[in-house]
Structure formats: C-alpha cells, structure tokens
Design a protein around this motif. Structure first.
Motif, PDB file in Angstrom:
ATOM      1  N   ASP A 261       0.750  -1.165   0.070  1.00  0.00           N
ATOM      2  CA  ASP A 261      -0.087  -0.085  -0.143  1.00  0.00           C
ATOM      3  C   ASP A 261       0.636   1.176  -0.012  1.00  0.00           C
ATOM      4  O   ASP A 261       0.235   2.263   0.083  1.00  0.00           O
ATOM      5  CB  ASP A 261      -1.106  -0.004   1.348  1.00  0.00           C
ATOM      6  CG  ASP A 261      -0.269  -0.248   2.725  1.00  0.00           C
ATOM      7  OD1 ASP A 261       0.937  -0.576   2.594  1.00  0.00           O
ATOM      8  OD2 ASP A 261      -0.954   0.235   3.569  1.00  0.00           O
ATOM      9  N   ILE A 262       2.217   1.202  -0.270  1.00  0.00           N
ATOM     10  CA  ILE A 262       3.223   2.363  -0.442  1.00  0.00           C
ATOM     11  C   ILE A 262       3.730   2.212  -1.638  1.00  0.00           C
ATOM     12  O   ILE A 262       3.948   1.097  -2.163  1.00  0.00           O
ATOM     13  CB  ILE A 262       4.060   2.221   1.110  1.00  0.00           C
ATOM     14  CG1 ILE A 262       4.906   1.213   1.022  1.00  0.00           C
ATOM     15  CG2 ILE A 262       3.147   2.584   2.248  1.00  0.00           C
ATOM     16  CD1 ILE A 262       5.753   1.053   2.178  1.00  0.00           C
ATOM     17  N   THR A 263       4.579   3.488  -1.778  1.00  0.00           N
ATOM     18  CA  THR A 263       5.099   3.366  -3.063  1.00  0.00           C
ATOM     19  C   THR A 263       6.529   3.628  -3.026  1.00  0.00           C
ATOM     20  O   THR A 263       6.946   3.757  -1.829  1.00  0.00           O
ATOM     21  CB  THR A 263       4.708   4.629  -4.011  1.00  0.00           C
ATOM     22  OG1 THR A 263       5.083   5.970  -3.274  1.00  0.00           O
ATOM     23  CG2 THR A 263       3.075   4.773  -4.496  1.00  0.00           C
ATOM     24  N   PRO A 264       7.491   3.684  -3.984  1.00  0.00           N
ATOM     25  CA  PRO A 264       9.147   3.907  -3.584  1.00  0.00           C
ATOM     26  C   PRO A 264       9.055   5.471  -3.088  1.00  0.00           C
ATOM     27  O   PRO A 264      10.021   5.429  -2.171  1.00  0.00           O
ATOM     28  CB  PRO A 264       9.467   3.722  -5.033  1.00  0.00           C
ATOM     29  CG  PRO A 264       8.593   2.984  -5.715  1.00  0.00           C
ATOM     30  CD  PRO A 264       7.185   3.114  -5.296  1.00  0.00           C
ATOM     31  N   ALA A 265       8.283   6.287  -3.255  1.00  0.00           N
ATOM     32  CA  ALA A 265       8.480   7.648  -2.737  1.00  0.00           C
ATOM     33  C   ALA A 265       8.155   7.386  -1.114  1.00  0.00           C
ATOM     34  O   ALA A 265       9.049   7.974  -0.269  1.00  0.00           O
ATOM     35  CB  ALA A 265       7.444   8.594  -3.206  1.00  0.00           C
ATOM     36  N   HIS A 266       7.300   6.740  -0.817  1.00  0.00           N
ATOM     37  CA  HIS A 266       7.169   6.388   0.763  1.00  0.00           C
ATOM     38  C   HIS A 266       8.278   5.774   1.331  1.00  0.00           C
ATOM     39  O   HIS A 266       8.780   6.087   2.507  1.00  0.00           O
ATOM     40  CB  HIS A 266       5.982   5.580   1.100  1.00  0.00           C
ATOM     41  CG  HIS A 266       4.600   6.380   0.641  1.00  0.00           C
ATOM     42  ND1 HIS A 266       3.643   5.888  -0.434  1.00  0.00           N
ATOM     43  CD2 HIS A 266       3.963   7.411   1.066  1.00  0.00           C
ATOM     44  CE1 HIS A 266       2.959   6.716  -0.734  1.00  0.00           C
ATOM     45  NE2 HIS A 266       2.847   7.727   0.263  1.00  0.00           N
ATOM     46  N   VAL A 267       8.758   4.851   0.703  1.00  0.00           N
ATOM     47  CA  VAL A 267       9.866   4.163   1.325  1.00  0.00           C
ATOM     48  C   VAL A 267      11.312   4.878   1.405  1.00  0.00           C
ATOM     49  O   VAL A 267      11.876   5.038   2.490  1.00  0.00           O
ATOM     50  CB  VAL A 267      10.222   2.908   0.214  1.00  0.00           C
ATOM     51  CG1 VAL A 267      11.703   2.001   0.759  1.00  0.00           C
ATOM     52  CG2 VAL A 267       9.056   1.779   0.391  1.00  0.00           C
ATOM     53  N   ALA A 268      11.269   5.758   0.253  1.00  0.00           N
ATOM     54  CA  ALA A 268      12.528   6.837   0.586  1.00  0.00           C
ATOM     55  C   ALA A 268      12.234   7.652   1.729  1.00  0.00           C
ATOM     56  O   ALA A 268      13.345   8.076   2.460  1.00  0.00           O
ATOM     57  CB  ALA A 268      12.299   7.765  -0.510  1.00  0.00           C
ATOM     58  N   MET A 269      11.185   7.907   2.429  1.00  0.00           N
ATOM     59  CA  MET A 269      11.001   8.624   3.683  1.00  0.00           C
ATOM     60  C   MET A 269      11.632   7.856   4.798  1.00  0.00           C
ATOM     61  O   MET A 269      11.785   8.448   5.724  1.00  0.00           O
ATOM     62  CB  MET A 269       9.471   8.902   3.799  1.00  0.00           C
ATOM     63  CG  MET A 269       8.809   9.766   2.765  1.00  0.00           C
ATOM     64  SD  MET A 269       7.334  10.429   3.065  1.00  0.00           S
ATOM     65  CE  MET A 269       7.703  11.907   3.919  1.00  0.00           C
ATOM     66  N   PHE A 270      11.786   6.711   4.631  1.00  0.00           N
ATOM     67  CA  PHE A 270      12.194   5.997   5.848  1.00  0.00           C
ATOM     68  C   PHE A 270      13.462   5.733   5.651  1.00  0.00           C
ATOM     69  O   PHE A 270      14.234   4.844   6.471  1.00  0.00           O
ATOM     70  CB  PHE A 270      11.466   4.274   5.783  1.00  0.00           C
ATOM     71  CG  PHE A 270      10.271   4.434   6.462  1.00  0.00           C
ATOM     72  CD1 PHE A 270       9.809   4.103   7.696  1.00  0.00           C
ATOM     73  CD2 PHE A 270       9.181   4.769   5.403  1.00  0.00           C
ATOM     74  CE1 PHE A 270       8.476   4.157   8.078  1.00  0.00           C
ATOM     75  CE2 PHE A 270       7.875   4.958   5.955  1.00  0.00           C
ATOM     76  CZ  PHE A 270       7.532   4.505   7.244  1.00  0.00           C
ATOM     77  N   ARG A 271      14.348   6.338   5.029  1.00  0.00           N
ATOM     78  CA  ARG A 271      15.881   6.092   4.860  1.00  0.00           C
ATOM     79  C   ARG A 271      16.478   6.864   6.064  1.00  0.00           C
ATOM     80  O   ARG A 271      15.698   7.670   7.001  1.00  0.00           O
ATOM     81  CB  ARG A 271      16.443   6.913   3.805  1.00  0.00           C
ATOM     82  CG  ARG A 271      16.412   8.117   3.506  1.00  0.00           C
ATOM     83  CD  ARG A 271      17.073   8.685   2.178  1.00  0.00           C
ATOM     84  NE  ARG A 271      17.251   9.897   2.166  1.00  0.00           N
ATOM     85  CZ  ARG A 271      17.381  10.649   1.087  1.00  0.00           C
ATOM     86  NH1 ARG A 271      17.550   9.990  -0.003  1.00  0.00           N
ATOM     87  NH2 ARG A 271      17.401  11.943   1.006  1.00  0.00           N
ATOM     88  N   TYR A 272      17.670   6.493   6.523  1.00  0.00           N
ATOM     89  CA  TYR A 272      18.349   7.254   7.909  1.00  0.00           C
ATOM     90  C   TYR A 272      18.182   8.819   7.672  1.00  0.00           C
ATOM     91  O   TYR A 272      18.542   9.420   6.496  1.00  0.00           O
ATOM     92  CB  TYR A 272      19.669   6.568   7.475  1.00  0.00           C
ATOM     93  CG  TYR A 272      20.666   7.101   8.884  1.00  0.00           C
ATOM     94  CD1 TYR A 272      20.446   6.645  10.018  1.00  0.00           C
ATOM     95  CD2 TYR A 272      21.239   8.688   8.407  1.00  0.00           C
ATOM     96  CE1 TYR A 272      21.238   7.447  11.002  1.00  0.00           C
ATOM     97  CE2 TYR A 272      22.248   8.968   9.444  1.00  0.00           C
ATOM     98  CZ  TYR A 272      22.104   8.385  10.853  1.00  0.00           C
ATOM     99  OH  TYR A 272      22.612   8.940  11.815  1.00  0.00           O
TER     100      TYR A 272
END
Length: 136
Positions: free
Chosen positions: A23-34
């Motif tokens: 339910d998330i996109t690569p843009a959302h995953v990028a927010m979880f980086r260090y």
C-alpha cells in the motif's frame, strides 16, 4: 554509481512489496531512509529528501492514513508537529533497514571482503569531504 544506487533501490523496494507492504510507493519507502522519521518535523523531512513541504505533507498524510505514522504536537514548539512511528511503521522501518543491510552484504560478497572494506572507507571519506564542503 547511479546504476548501483538504482539496483539497491529496486531490490529494496521489491523486498518491501514482497514483505506485504503493497500500500506504499517507492516515494514512501524513501522517507524511511536514515535517519528515522520518528520524532522529526515534516519540514526537516522535506529538507532531507529535497522535496517541497507540500509533497512531504502529502506523503506523510498517506502514511498516516495507512497506519504507519501519527503526527503530534511538538513538545518544544506547540505550533509545530512531529512525526511518530506506529508499531506498523516501526516494523516497516526494520524491514527497510534489513533489506538495505542485505543489499550491502550482497555487494560485499560480489567484491570480496578486502575490496568491499576499501570501497566503504573511500565512500565514508568522500561523504565526510562532501559534508565539509556543504557546511563551508
């Protein structure tokens, strides 16, 4: 270097989707980086990701609607808000970190221990030098 970054990015996002976070996109995953999203202001997140405050707001709203984060008043500034990870958000963050470590280990296997250590050292030195230039 772009090809390597893209390989890691695609591998990590595919792992996130395979782990059931569809339910998330690569843009959302990028927010979880260090560093973590937890305890950060949306404006700080937008600055780190080099996106507009509006884009960060939209991505955070999507994450909040799906139960990954909450936004709460900042205890140090009542006008500001801070992002807090929910249990679901912490599980996603752990998944992303584990996938990133797996990608790093795979690269280490491809290069061998000595060459990977040299690569890591060179990248750490480059990061420090670039950070120094940015702060000058």
């Amino acid at each position: 270097m772009r090809m390597i970054w893209q390989w890691v990015w695609e591998r990590n996002y595919a792992g996130v989707a395979a782990a059931g976070y569809n339910d998330i996109t690569p843009a959302h995953v990028a927010m979880f980086r260090y560093p973590t999203l937890d305890w950060r202001r949306p404006t700080e997140i937008a600055e780190q990701l080099q996106i507009s405050k509006q884009s960060a707001h939209e991505l955070l709203t999507h994450l909040e609607q799906r139960g990954y984060i909450t936004r709460q008043p900042d205890p140090t500034d009542g006008r500001a808000r801070i992002v807090r990870l929910t249990d679901r958000g912490r599980r996603l963050e752990r998944t992303i970190n584990t996938l990133a470590q797996g990608s790093e280990l795979h690269i280490a296997e491809l290069l061998g221990e000595r060459r990977f250590a040299q690569l890591r050292l060179a990248l750490e030195e480059l990061t420090a030098k670039l950070a120094g230039e940015a702060n000058s």
